[in-house]
Design an enzyme around this catalytic site. Structure first.
Site, short mmCIF file in Angstrom:
data_model
loop_
_atom_site.label_atom_id
_atom_site.label_comp_id
_atom_site.label_asym_id
_atom_site.label_seq_id
_atom_site.Cartn_x
_atom_site.Cartn_y
_atom_site.Cartn_z
N CYS A 124 0.64 -1.17 -0.01
CA CYS A 124 -0.02 -0.06 -0.05
C CYS A 124 0.82 1.20 -0.05
CB CYS A 124 -0.87 0.01 1.22
SG CYS A 124 -2.14 -1.26 1.17
N HIS A 136 -3.26 7.29 3.75
CA HIS A 136 -3.74 6.12 3.14
C HIS A 136 -5.21 5.92 3.39
CE1 HIS A 136 -3.71 2.18 1.38
NE2 HIS A 136 -3.65 1.57 2.30
N ASN A 147 -10.05 0.13 0.48
CA ASN A 147 -8.40 0.20 0.47
C ASN A 147 -7.96 -0.40 -0.89
OD1 ASN A 147 -5.68 -0.22 0.63
ND2 ASN A 147 -5.80 -1.17 2.80
#
Ligand code: COA
Length: 324
Positions: A112, A251, A281
């Site tokens: 990520c 994030h 996500n």
């Protein structure tokens, strides 16, 4: 000497998977998902869509916005942990689809945090004179590596791609600071155990499936601490404070993580970007799709300072302060 940011782009699949859809697939509820994560829906790649297809959509969007052609690009980097194949790289497939014949192309993997690791790598290469105009893409299709029987993870992830076009400049860099960090000692709390060279597909898949394994509570704690550390380190590097930033883009994994960061940064609610409700996500695509939305909606204007923070498997974490 440094880099200028020319444009952004996004590539999202059309299919929307809602919490109501998930209620029919696993023992979960819209209420639980919204209360614990903030997520209401996420996008899911079509059966014939792989990571490179979303990456190409994002790349075309960024190129059109900057009025450039694929031939103008001499470097393509795709940050992804869900490549189309182990090889060739997803970046080479993007190069082929775009017809970017003048570009060198390679992938980079930091889960990520991949987009911000990529930003550091690409800007360093450009400053070293190795590229003049680059396409940096964050793209992932984590729904392909999701166990749809595991309610603890299947509600969290979505698919997408975002692209950033950068140009080398002899003037001051628009990338004001970057901070990167990793801690491989806790790599087992967030991983895809099977499908790599340790546990190849076809040998012991039952024990080591090619699906996301996550110890959610542990990951949560590390995420808040590391993203805070990263933001403070990048701000210190460029002599700025949170007040100097027009927008902070953390994030987008869980609204509670984002809220915890906003609280610790002691900043106004609306200075911290949130779109996790719509997308879940999306791994390496998350921060760049958020930046694309913020730029297109006018929340980020030319000249604004923006802080980006990411966290992911590895563990990896990263932050960047940029002047848009
Ligand atoms: N629907 C309903 N119940 C669920 C559920 C779901 N989708 N997922 C888990 N539960 C249940 C659990 O089984 C558990 O039940 P029990 O108490 O009977 O055992 C209960 O809810 C609490 O589970 P827990 O895992 O402790 O919840 P949590 O508050 O930690 O929230 C996460 C779980 C995954 C949302 C949270 O830990 C998280 O977001 N972690 C970080 C994730 C992340 O950022 N990952 C990516 C980093 S890049």
């Amino acid at each position: 000497m440094g880099v200028r940011f020319l444009s952004t782009g996004a590539g999202l699949p059309d299919k929307v998977l809602t919490n109501a859809d998930l209620e029919k697939m696993v023992d979960t509820s819209d209420q639980w998902i919204v209360e614990r994560t903030g997520i209401k829906e996420r996008r899911m790649a079509a059966p014939d869509q792989a990571t490179s297809d979303l990456a190409v959509l994002a790349a075309r969007h960024a190129l059109e916005t900057a009025h450039l052609t694929p031939a103008d690009i001499d470097l393509i980097v795709v940050a992804t942990c869900t490549p189309d194949h182990l090889f060739p790289s997803t970046a080479c497939l993007v190069q082929k689809a775009l017809g970017a014949v003048n570009a060198a192309a390679f992938d980079l993997s930091a889960a990520c945090s991949g987009f911000l690791f990529g930003l550091s790598a690409v800007s360093g290469m450009m400053e070293a004179g190795m590229a003049k105009r680059a396409l940096l893409i964050g793209a992932d299709t984590l729904t392909r590596f999701t166990d749809w029987k595991d309610r603890g993870t299947c509600v969290l992830f979505g698919d997408g791609a975002g692209a950033l076009l950068l140009e080398k400049t002899e003037g001051p860099s628009d990338l004001l600071a970057v901070h990167l960090g990793s801690d491989g000692s806790v790599s087992d709390i967030l991983s895809i155990p099977g499908g790599g060279s340790r546990h190849p597909l076809g040998s012991g898949v039952g024990e080591f499936p090619p699906f996301i394994h996550m110890e959610g509570k542990e990951v949560f704690k590390h995420a808040v601490v590391r993203m805070m550390e990263a933001m403070e380190a990048a701000l210190k590097k460029c002599g700025k404070t949170v007040e100097d930033l027009a927008l902070i883009i953390p994030h987008q994994a869980n609204l509670r993580i984002i809220d915890a960061i906003a609280k610790r940064l002691k900043t106004k609610e609306d200075k911290v970007f949130r779109n996790v409700q719509k997308y879940g996500n999306m791994s390496a695509a998350t921060t760049i799709i958020a930046l694309d939305e913020a730029v297109r909606s006018g929340r980020v204007q030319r000249g604004d300072s923006v802080g980006l923070i990411a966290f992911g498997a590895g563990l990896t974490w990263a932050s960047a302060i940029l002047k848009w």
